[in-house]
Design a protein around this motif. Structure first.
Motif, PDB file in Angstrom:
ATOM      1  N   LYS A 135     -12.233  33.571 151.929  1.00 25.94           N
ATOM      2  CA  LYS A 135     -12.992  32.794 152.931  1.00 25.94           C
ATOM      3  C   LYS A 135     -12.585  31.321 152.914  1.00 25.94           C
ATOM      4  O   LYS A 135     -12.731  30.602 153.902  1.00 25.94           O
ATOM      5  CB  LYS A 135     -14.481  32.945 152.585  1.00 25.94           C
ATOM      6  CG  LYS A 135     -15.470  32.307 153.503  1.00 25.94           C
ATOM      7  CD  LYS A 135     -16.869  32.610 152.962  1.00 25.94           C
ATOM      8  CE  LYS A 135     -17.929  31.708 153.557  1.00 25.94           C
ATOM      9  NZ  LYS A 135     -18.040  31.790 154.996  1.00 25.94           N
ATOM     10  N   ASN A 136     -12.086  30.884 151.779  1.00 26.37           N
ATOM     11  CA  ASN A 136     -11.660  29.490 151.636  1.00 26.37           C
ATOM     12  C   ASN A 136     -10.146  29.316 151.768  1.00 26.37           C
ATOM     13  O   ASN A 136      -9.626  28.226 151.514  1.00 26.37           O
ATOM     14  CB  ASN A 136     -12.170  28.917 150.311  1.00 26.37           C
ATOM     15  CG  ASN A 136     -13.645  28.575 150.389  1.00 26.37           C
ATOM     16  OD1 ASN A 136     -13.999  27.556 150.978  1.00 26.37           O
ATOM     17  ND2 ASN A 136     -14.503  29.431 149.862  1.00 26.37           N
TER      18      ASN A 136
ATOM     19  N   GLY B  96       0.860  40.054 154.311  1.00 20.32           N
ATOM     20  CA  GLY B  96       1.161  40.465 155.681  1.00 20.32           C
ATOM     21  C   GLY B  96       0.000  40.994 156.493  1.00 20.32           C
ATOM     22  O   GLY B  96       0.160  41.286 157.670  1.00 20.32           O
ATOM     23  N   ASP B  97      -1.172  41.106 155.893  1.00 17.68           N
ATOM     24  CA  ASP B  97      -2.314  41.643 156.634  1.00 17.68           C
ATOM     25  C   ASP B  97      -3.456  40.631 156.722  1.00 17.68           C
ATOM     26  O   ASP B  97      -3.744  39.943 155.743  1.00 17.68           O
ATOM     27  CB  ASP B  97      -2.874  42.895 155.942  1.00 17.68           C
ATOM     28  CG  ASP B  97      -1.976  44.095 156.141  1.00 17.68           C
ATOM     29  OD1 ASP B  97      -1.419  44.229 157.249  1.00 17.68           O
ATOM     30  OD2 ASP B  97      -1.808  44.873 155.182  1.00 17.68           O
ATOM     31  N   PRO B  98      -4.133  40.580 157.878  1.00 16.74           N
ATOM     32  CA  PRO B  98      -5.316  39.707 157.974  1.00 16.74           C
ATOM     33  C   PRO B  98      -6.484  40.339 157.219  1.00 16.74           C
ATOM     34  O   PRO B  98      -7.008  41.359 157.655  1.00 16.74           O
ATOM     35  CB  PRO B  98      -5.591  39.645 159.484  1.00 16.74           C
ATOM     36  CG  PRO B  98      -4.907  40.834 160.071  1.00 16.74           C
ATOM     37  CD  PRO B  98      -3.845  41.300 159.126  1.00 16.74           C
ATOM     38  N   VAL B  99      -6.865  39.752 156.089  1.00 19.73           N
ATOM     39  CA  VAL B  99      -7.923  40.360 155.258  1.00 19.73           C
ATOM     40  C   VAL B  99      -9.255  39.643 155.399  1.00 19.73           C
ATOM     41  O   VAL B  99     -10.299  40.161 155.006  1.00 19.73           O
ATOM     42  CB  VAL B  99      -7.523  40.397 153.763  1.00 19.73           C
ATOM     43  CG1 VAL B  99      -6.358  41.340 153.544  1.00 19.73           C
ATOM     44  CG2 VAL B  99      -7.206  39.007 153.247  1.00 19.73           C
ATOM     45  N   TYR B 100      -9.205  38.426 155.940  1.00 15.95           N
ATOM     46  CA  TYR B 100     -10.462  37.716 156.234  1.00 15.95           C
ATOM     47  C   TYR B 100     -10.344  37.095 157.613  1.00 15.95           C
ATOM     48  O   TYR B 100      -9.350  36.419 157.908  1.00 15.95           O
ATOM     49  CB  TYR B 100     -10.746  36.618 155.200  1.00 15.95           C
ATOM     50  CG  TYR B 100     -11.817  35.650 155.668  1.00 15.95           C
ATOM     51  CD1 TYR B 100     -13.148  35.976 155.591  1.00 15.95           C
ATOM     52  CD2 TYR B 100     -11.456  34.429 156.243  1.00 15.95           C
ATOM     53  CE1 TYR B 100     -14.131  35.110 156.081  1.00 15.95           C
ATOM     54  CE2 TYR B 100     -12.434  33.559 156.728  1.00 15.95           C
ATOM     55  CZ  TYR B 100     -13.757  33.904 156.640  1.00 15.95           C
ATOM     56  OH  TYR B 100     -14.709  33.056 157.128  1.00 15.95           O
TER      57      TYR B 100
ATOM     58  N   PHE C  20     -17.656  39.313 144.990  1.00 14.19           N
ATOM     59  CA  PHE C  20     -18.112  38.080 145.652  1.00 14.19           C
ATOM     60  C   PHE C  20     -17.061  36.974 145.483  1.00 14.19           C
ATOM     61  O   PHE C  20     -16.727  36.257 146.431  1.00 14.19           O
ATOM     62  CB  PHE C  20     -19.457  37.641 145.041  1.00 14.19           C
ATOM     63  CG  PHE C  20     -20.040  36.429 145.704  1.00 14.19           C
ATOM     64  CD1 PHE C  20     -20.870  36.571 146.814  1.00 14.19           C
ATOM     65  CD2 PHE C  20     -19.751  35.152 145.238  1.00 14.19           C
ATOM     66  CE1 PHE C  20     -21.403  35.445 147.440  1.00 14.19           C
ATOM     67  CE2 PHE C  20     -20.275  34.027 145.865  1.00 14.19           C
ATOM     68  CZ  PHE C  20     -21.110  34.173 146.964  1.00 14.19           C
ATOM     69  N   PHE C  21     -16.535  36.862 144.263  1.00 17.35           N
ATOM     70  CA  PHE C  21     -15.547  35.825 143.933  1.00 17.35           C
ATOM     71  C   PHE C  21     -14.295  35.960 144.805  1.00 17.35           C
ATOM     72  O   PHE C  21     -13.833  34.983 145.411  1.00 17.35           O
ATOM     73  CB  PHE C  21     -15.210  35.958 142.444  1.00 17.35           C
ATOM     74  CG  PHE C  21     -14.119  35.038 141.954  1.00 17.35           C
ATOM     75  CD1 PHE C  21     -14.400  33.729 141.602  1.00 17.35           C
ATOM     76  CD2 PHE C  21     -12.813  35.501 141.802  1.00 17.35           C
ATOM     77  CE1 PHE C  21     -13.398  32.880 141.133  1.00 17.35           C
ATOM     78  CE2 PHE C  21     -11.808  34.663 141.335  1.00 17.35           C
ATOM     79  CZ  PHE C  21     -12.103  33.351 140.997  1.00 17.35           C
ATOM     80  N   VAL C  22     -13.771  37.166 144.895  1.00 12.70           N
ATOM     81  CA  VAL C  22     -12.545  37.380 145.682  1.00 12.70           C
ATOM     82  C   VAL C  22     -12.816  37.079 147.162  1.00 12.70           C
ATOM     83  O   VAL C  22     -11.998  36.455 147.848  1.00 12.70           O
ATOM     84  CB  VAL C  22     -12.007  38.817 145.461  1.00 12.70           C
ATOM     85  CG1 VAL C  22     -10.988  39.200 146.524  1.00 12.70           C
ATOM     86  CG2 VAL C  22     -11.396  38.925 144.071  1.00 12.70           C
ATOM     87  N   GLN C  23     -13.993  37.470 147.647  1.00  8.58           N
ATOM     88  CA  GLN C  23     -14.342  37.151 149.035  1.00  8.58           C
ATOM     89  C   GLN C  23     -14.415  35.643 149.263  1.00  8.58           C
ATOM     90  O   GLN C  23     -13.989  35.129 150.299  1.00  8.58           O
ATOM     91  CB  GLN C  23     -15.675  37.807 149.437  1.00  8.58           C
ATOM     92  CG  GLN C  23     -15.581  39.303 149.673  1.00  8.58           C
ATOM     93  CD  GLN C  23     -14.471  39.682 150.665  1.00  8.58           C
ATOM     94  OE1 GLN C  23     -14.278  39.027 151.696  1.00  8.58           O
ATOM     95  NE2 GLN C  23     -13.708  40.722 150.339  1.00  8.58           N
ATOM     96  N   GLN C  24     -14.949  34.922 148.280  1.00  7.40           N
ATOM     97  CA  GLN C  24     -15.011  33.456 148.394  1.00  7.40           C
ATOM     98  C   GLN C  24     -13.615  32.851 148.442  1.00  7.40           C
ATOM     99  O   GLN C  24     -13.362  31.921 149.203  1.00  7.40           O
ATOM    100  CB  GLN C  24     -15.796  32.854 147.216  1.00  7.40           C
ATOM    101  CG  GLN C  24     -17.293  32.981 147.338  1.00  7.40           C
ATOM    102  CD  GLN C  24     -17.838  32.208 148.538  1.00  7.40           C
ATOM    103  OE1 GLN C  24     -17.576  31.025 148.712  1.00  7.40           O
ATOM    104  NE2 GLN C  24     -18.588  32.896 149.376  1.00  7.40           N
TER     105      GLN C  24
ATOM    106  N   ASP D 159     -14.760  25.426 154.357  1.00  8.31           N
ATOM    107  CA  ASP D 159     -14.492  26.831 154.696  1.00  8.31           C
ATOM    108  C   ASP D 159     -14.668  27.121 156.190  1.00  8.31           C
ATOM    109  O   ASP D 159     -14.127  28.110 156.691  1.00  8.31           O
ATOM    110  CB  ASP D 159     -15.348  27.782 153.847  1.00  8.31           C
ATOM    111  CG  ASP D 159     -16.833  27.523 153.974  1.00  8.31           C
ATOM    112  OD1 ASP D 159     -17.212  26.364 154.249  1.00  8.31           O
ATOM    113  OD2 ASP D 159     -17.612  28.459 153.792  1.00  8.31           O
ATOM    114  N   ARG D 160     -15.348  26.263 156.898  1.00  8.39           N
ATOM    115  CA  ARG D 160     -15.492  26.478 158.349  1.00  8.39           C
ATOM    116  C   ARG D 160     -14.148  26.363 159.069  1.00  8.39           C
ATOM    117  O   ARG D 160     -13.996  26.836 160.189  1.00  8.39           O
ATOM    118  CB  ARG D 160     -16.484  25.461 158.947  1.00  8.39           C
ATOM    119  CG  ARG D 160     -17.915  25.705 158.508  1.00  8.39           C
ATOM    120  CD  ARG D 160     -18.824  24.582 158.921  1.00  8.39           C
ATOM    121  NE  ARG D 160     -18.465  23.325 158.269  1.00  8.39           N
ATOM    122  CZ  ARG D 160     -19.157  22.194 158.381  1.00  8.39           C
ATOM    123  NH1 ARG D 160     -20.241  22.161 159.133  1.00  8.39           N
ATOM    124  NH2 ARG D 160     -18.767  21.106 157.748  1.00  8.39           N
TER     125      ARG D 160
END
Ligand code: GUN
Ligand code: ZN
Length: 438
Positions: free
Chosen positions: A131-132, A431-435, A124-128, A421-422
């Motif tokens: 995302k930010n 080099g990769d789009p991860v979010y 969850f933390f890494v995703q946050q 975050d919006r």
């Protein structure tokens, strides 16, 4: 023109800062703004960067290609101080630092002895972070080695450059949350051997703060730093007035709070001290002389009522500084929101924080504070390709304001005042789009 090998190409409006500076007034001349630019990425690194006009012939027909004509692309944000096990306790009511630690923080961190729980929150933390728009962070784990494994494993899945470490804490906390000087040394050493330099991971020796370590434990932390000079040291310093008085009572033989760390060999090029709100002049001098860095955490300093950090002094005293969210005393993962509060903290002291200086602290300046400015922080050739695509018009009010922006500096300032975050449209890691939003 011959085609340059590229695994991906991104076209759009780019903004970064070309080199590190030693005065705030040198930032504006170092700004690089390309309205129609192109970046080529290869093996996680930047292999070409410039205008679309100059670069378009370098592309081959089969290169994966993204075009963001109405967005703004900047280097990924760097968070120089955050606690992963405090993710779930943002917004804990009513206390200042020492009571807040006892009432909320220690009970929350106890849960991280369970690897499965630590794994869940690490994901969850890494995703946050992503995302930010935060692509690198210097992170406190809990006292448990499981929490460090969980976080590095989650970061590795995204190929993120993360610096983290196990908390060392052998007094003034619940027994179940304390290690010993000896066990903390051995556990930290094993974690350094396991994680430091593995992929993009880096390790930080992490004594929580002077009051929760015995002199024996601080000595062991210093011994580790001497044995592994290229690992980081990450701790708290001079955040709250009661905390400072407590340190003086616990370590009467030292001249002040920073001297405690300095005495045990914990200052230096890769040492990062969170907060530093109430440093004395001699401590500023020691920070400068030892090339230590500060993590400025405005949302936390306001939320816990700790005080107003004098950012201007970092330029006067030539001390490196980055920006920290300090989740969970801080109130947002988002560096735009953090900069919004940083601006107000300076206003309350009669100082100004410009949009370009803000961008510097969130990107290249943060990289320099972490001794990573040779790898991160701008679009220079050979740097690691961590960057974000910003949507400046994520709300109706933002769109109204942006349509009236007077140039890029004003547009950036409005984004930093109103953004969150919006506004993070896409986050690229290595080099990769991860979010991608939506
Ligand atoms: N000082 C010691 N531990 C902590 C913590 O977890 N958060 C903050 N903000 N300050 C600290
Ligand atoms: Zn902290």
């Amino acid at each position: 023109m011959s085609s340059l090998q590229a695994q991906r190409a991104v076209r759009g409006r780019f903004l970064d800062i070309q080199h590190t500076v030693s005065q705030a007034s040198d930032i504006a001349p170092a700004i690089r703004y390309i309205e129609d630019g192109l970046i080529l990425l290869n093996a996680g690194k930047i292999s070409w960067f410039g205008t679309w006009e100059k670069g378009k012939d370098l592309l081959s027909a089969d290169t994966p290609f993204e075009h963001y004509p109405d967005k703004l692309i900047v280097p990924g944000f760097i968070d120089t101080h955050i606690h992963f096990p405090q993710t779930e306790m943002v917004g804990a009511y009513g206390e200042q630092l020492l009571e807040w630690l006892n009432s909320y923080t220690f009970p929350t961190e106890l849960q991280f002895k369970d690897k499965a729980y630590a794994d869940k929150i690490a994901q969850f933390f890494v995703q946050q972070l992503l995302k930010n728009g935060t692509t690198t962070a210097l992170v406190f784990c809990s006292v448990h080695t499981e929490s460090v494994d969980a976080l590095f494993e989650a970061a590795e899945q995204q190929q993120m450059r993360l610096i983290a470490g196990k908390v060392m804490m052998d007094r003034h906390a619940p027994d179940e949350l304390c290690d010993t000087a000896e066990s903390s040394y051995h556990d930290s050493k094993a974690l350094i051997e396991k994680w430091h330099g593995k992929g993009r991971n880096l390790y930080a020796i992490t004594p929580r703060f002077a009051p929760t370590s015995t002199p024996e434990q601080l000595q062991k932390a210093g011994q580790l730093k001497a044995e592994y000079p290229d690992v980081y040291v990450h701790t708290h310093l001079s955040e709250n007035k009661n905390e400072i008085a407590w340190v003086k009572a616990l370590f009467p033989e030292q001249k002040g709070y920073l001297d405690v760390y300095h005495h045990y060999g914990l200052t230096g090029e890769r040492s990062v001290f969170a907060h530093c709100v109430h440093l004395e002049d001699a401590e500023w001098d020691c920070m400068h002389a030892t090339h230590s860095a500060i993590a400025f955490c405005p949302t936390s300093n306001l939320f816990l009522g700790s005080g107003l950090f004098p950012l201007k002094k970092t330029w006067e005293k030539q001390v490196k500084v980055g920006l920290g969210t300090d989740i969970g005393a801080g109130t947002s993962f988002n560096q735009l929101q953090t900069l919004n509060e940083a601006y107000k903290v300076q206003q309350l002291q009669g100082d100004k924080l410009s949009a370009f200086e803000s961008l510097y602290h969130a990107t290249l300046g943060g990289a320099k504070a972490l001794d990573l400015d040779d790898k991160l922080g701008n679009f220079n050739l050979g740097k690691e390709a961590d960057f974000i695509v910003l949507d400046l018009k994520a709300t109706a009010l933002q769109a109204l304001r942006q349509e009236r922006a007077k140039g890029i500096e004003d547009a950036l300032f409005a984004l930093m005042t109103m953004g969150d975050d919006r506004n993070i449209h896409t986050t690229y890691i290595y080099g990769d789009p991860v979010y991608v939003k939506y």
